[in-house]
Design a protein around this motif. Structure first.
Motif, mmCIF file in Angstrom:
data_model
loop_
_atom_site.group_PDB
_atom_site.id
_atom_site.type_symbol
_atom_site.label_atom_id
_atom_site.label_comp_id
_atom_site.label_asym_id
_atom_site.label_seq_id
_atom_site.Cartn_x
_atom_site.Cartn_y
_atom_site.Cartn_z
ATOM 1 N N ILE A 178 3.230 5.958 -2.956
ATOM 2 C CA ILE A 178 4.379 6.670 -3.512
ATOM 3 C C ILE A 178 4.303 6.691 -5.039
ATOM 4 C CG2 ILE A 178 6.900 6.544 -3.777
ATOM 5 C CD1 ILE A 178 7.004 5.716 -0.815
ATOM 6 N N ALA A 179 3.766 5.641 -5.639
ATOM 7 C CA ALA A 179 3.566 5.635 -7.093
ATOM 8 C C ALA A 179 2.605 6.742 -7.510
ATOM 9 C CB ALA A 179 3.037 4.278 -7.546
ATOM 10 N N ALA A 180 1.702 7.129 -6.604
ATOM 11 C CA ALA A 180 0.760 8.224 -6.862
ATOM 12 C C ALA A 180 1.366 9.570 -6.492
ATOM 13 C CB ALA A 180 -0.533 7.998 -6.077
ATOM 14 N N HIS A 181 2.703 9.568 -6.241
ATOM 15 C CA HIS A 181 3.473 10.786 -5.963
ATOM 16 C C HIS A 181 3.220 11.385 -4.585
ATOM 17 C CE1 HIS A 181 4.633 10.606 -10.144
ATOM 18 N NE2 HIS A 181 3.364 10.665 -10.509
ATOM 19 N N ALA A 182 2.768 10.571 -3.644
ATOM 20 C CA ALA A 182 2.642 11.068 -2.270
ATOM 21 C C ALA A 182 4.039 11.232 -1.677
ATOM 22 C CB ALA A 182 1.826 10.108 -1.426
ATOM 23 N N PRO A 183 4.318 12.355 -1.016
ATOM 24 C CA PRO A 183 5.659 12.640 -0.489
ATOM 25 C C PRO A 183 5.872 12.036 0.892
ATOM 26 C CG PRO A 183 4.235 14.514 -0.118
ATOM 27 C CD PRO A 183 3.398 13.493 -0.824
ATOM 28 N N VAL A 184 6.120 10.724 0.949
ATOM 29 C CA VAL A 184 6.274 10.031 2.223
ATOM 30 C C VAL A 184 7.505 9.132 2.195
ATOM 31 C CG1 VAL A 184 3.803 10.067 2.734
ATOM 32 C CG2 VAL A 184 4.777 8.139 1.456
ATOM 33 N N LYS A 185 7.920 8.722 3.391
ATOM 34 C CA LYS A 185 9.055 7.810 3.513
ATOM 35 C C LYS A 185 8.793 6.839 4.657
ATOM 36 C CE LYS A 185 12.795 8.630 1.828
ATOM 37 N NZ LYS A 185 13.487 8.292 0.560
ATOM 38 N N ALA A 186 8.931 5.538 4.393
ATOM 39 C CA ALA A 186 8.811 4.524 5.436
ATOM 40 C C ALA A 186 10.105 4.517 6.258
ATOM 41 C CB ALA A 186 8.574 3.151 4.820
ATOM 42 N N SER A 211 0.834 -1.204 0.000
ATOM 43 C CA SER A 211 0.000 0.000 0.000
ATOM 44 C C SER A 211 0.866 1.250 0.000
ATOM 45 C CB SER A 211 -0.922 0.001 1.222
ATOM 46 O OG SER A 211 -1.820 -1.088 1.180
ATOM 47 N N ILE A 212 1.996 1.186 0.696
ATOM 48 C CA ILE A 212 2.925 2.320 0.704
ATOM 49 C C ILE A 212 3.528 2.516 -0.687
ATOM 50 C CG2 ILE A 212 5.112 3.184 1.649
ATOM 51 C CD1 ILE A 212 4.418 1.766 4.261
ATOM 52 N N VAL A 213 3.861 1.416 -1.354
ATOM 53 C CA VAL A 213 4.384 1.490 -2.724
ATOM 54 C C VAL A 213 3.375 2.186 -3.637
ATOM 55 C CG1 VAL A 213 4.957 0.115 -4.767
ATOM 56 C CG2 VAL A 213 5.924 -0.502 -2.540
ATOM 57 N N LYS A 214 2.101 1.803 -3.527
ATOM 58 C CA LYS A 214 1.061 2.414 -4.359
ATOM 59 C C LYS A 214 0.914 3.899 -4.066
ATOM 60 C CE LYS A 214 -2.013 -1.486 -5.403
ATOM 61 N NZ LYS A 214 -3.397 -2.003 -5.229
#
Length: 337
Positions: free
Chosen positions: A95-103, A90-93
């Protein structure tokens, strides 16, 4: 998506992850209160870390329970909470949508003692993967980890994509899935860790497979912060990761009875009208690595799966864009072994 896009354009670049995690105690956290969502009847590692005193002077502020991992990390993106956690796919998806996050740390995984499993009723006609074609399977979130595991199980058994497409995945809260199975509203359910073990103890259900049986020990869910939050509060993030990592290891090195007693005390003290008996089934940390250090495979597994299924383009998302172990004090210790 408009909210995400606004945040993307407003987001600051992530600052260089400097300063050694060993110097956490010498740092002063910029933000002393972290808003978050919990899970019913479960104690999260940050909650345990706070109870053990590992987060001080940072305090956690519970704003309610999340309905799913994807909802939790979306809440972090929109700023409704300061950190969120979800299935790595879900995190990969996101970030693929350009959300600016980091695990920044792994907090859920599977090991020999703690794992998730696919269940049917004891007297069910379902004996193996082919019997699941055309059936309804309960999962906590459609398109997330549990659906991935069941799909992989079916693929490994040789089922065609056409047959797999006939399986219906039905979302429901984890604490309700076992009841829906017993009421025969679902043909099978996937349950994780202690909720799974409670169902086994209650009887009447039969296990088809586990995630550990399919893939061994690994981490499959992580906590994340937005790039903006990390840039503005690097020492707060460092303290959060340090405390959470130490809480994970506390459960690994502390006698089980003591861990269970501590978890039960935390659930009882927060007065959220929860089932406190579930924590009695805690067995092990259930995190694939020491201190929640993230392995590249914890994300590449799902990146590759999405590319294969046409959800992502090749190299659309790379592991280095998804996670960082810079804040984890166990990172170097793990790397040196």
């Amino acid at each position: 998506m408009t909210v995400i896009k606004r945040i993307i354009h407003a987001a600051l670049p992530v600052v260089a992850f400097a300063a050694s995690a060993t110097a956490v105690s010498a740092q002063t956290a910029e933000k002393l209160e972290l808003r978050y969502q919990g899970w019913a009847s479960k104690v999260l590692y940050p909650e345990l870390a706070e109870d053990l005193g590992y987060l001080a002077p940072i305090k956690l502020k519970w704003i309610g329970n999340t309905t799913s991992g994807p909802q939790d990390i979306q809440a972090a993106v929109t700023g409704d909470v300061d950190f969120g956690g979800a299935f790595n796919g879900s995190i990969v998806k996101l970030i693929a949508a350009h959300a600016p996050v980091k695990a920044v740390i792994s907090y859920v995984g599977t090991d020999k003692e703690t794992n998730g499993g696919l269940f049917v009723l004891q007297d069910s006609a379902i004996k193996g993967p082919r019997d699941l074609v055309g059936r309804k399977i309960g999962v906590n979130t459609p398109g997330a980890y549990q659906q991935y595991l069941v799909t992989a199980y079916l693929q490994k058994s040789g089922l065609s994509q056409a047959d797999i497409d006939k399986v219906t995945f039905v979302p429901a809260p984890p604490v309700n899935l076992a009841q829906l199975l017993k009421q025969k509203q679902l043909d099978a359910v996937f349950l994780e860790d202690i909720i799974k073990d409670k169902l086994i103890a209650d009887g009447g259900a039969r296990l088809l497979t586990t995630d550990y049986a399919q893939f061994g020990s690994y981490g499959y869910a992580s906590y994340l912060f937005t790039n903006r939050f990390i840039a503005q509060n690097p020492d707060t993030v460092r303290k959060f990761v340090d405390g959470t990592a130490r809480a994970i290891e506390w459960t690994r090195t502390t006698p089980r009875d003591e861990v269970v007693a501590r978890l039960k005390k935390i659930v009882e003290a927060r007065h959220r009208n929860e089932d406190t008996s579930i924590v009695n089934y805690w067995k092990s940390p259930g995190v694939g690595s020491k201190g929640g250090v993230i392995a590249s495979e914890d994300f590449t597994t799902y990146i590759d799966w999405y590319v294969k299924n046409g959800v992502l383009k090749p190299r659309q998302v790379t592991p280095d864009a998804v996670y960082s172990n810079q804040f984890n004090p166990f990172n170097q210790a793990v790397a040196s072994h």
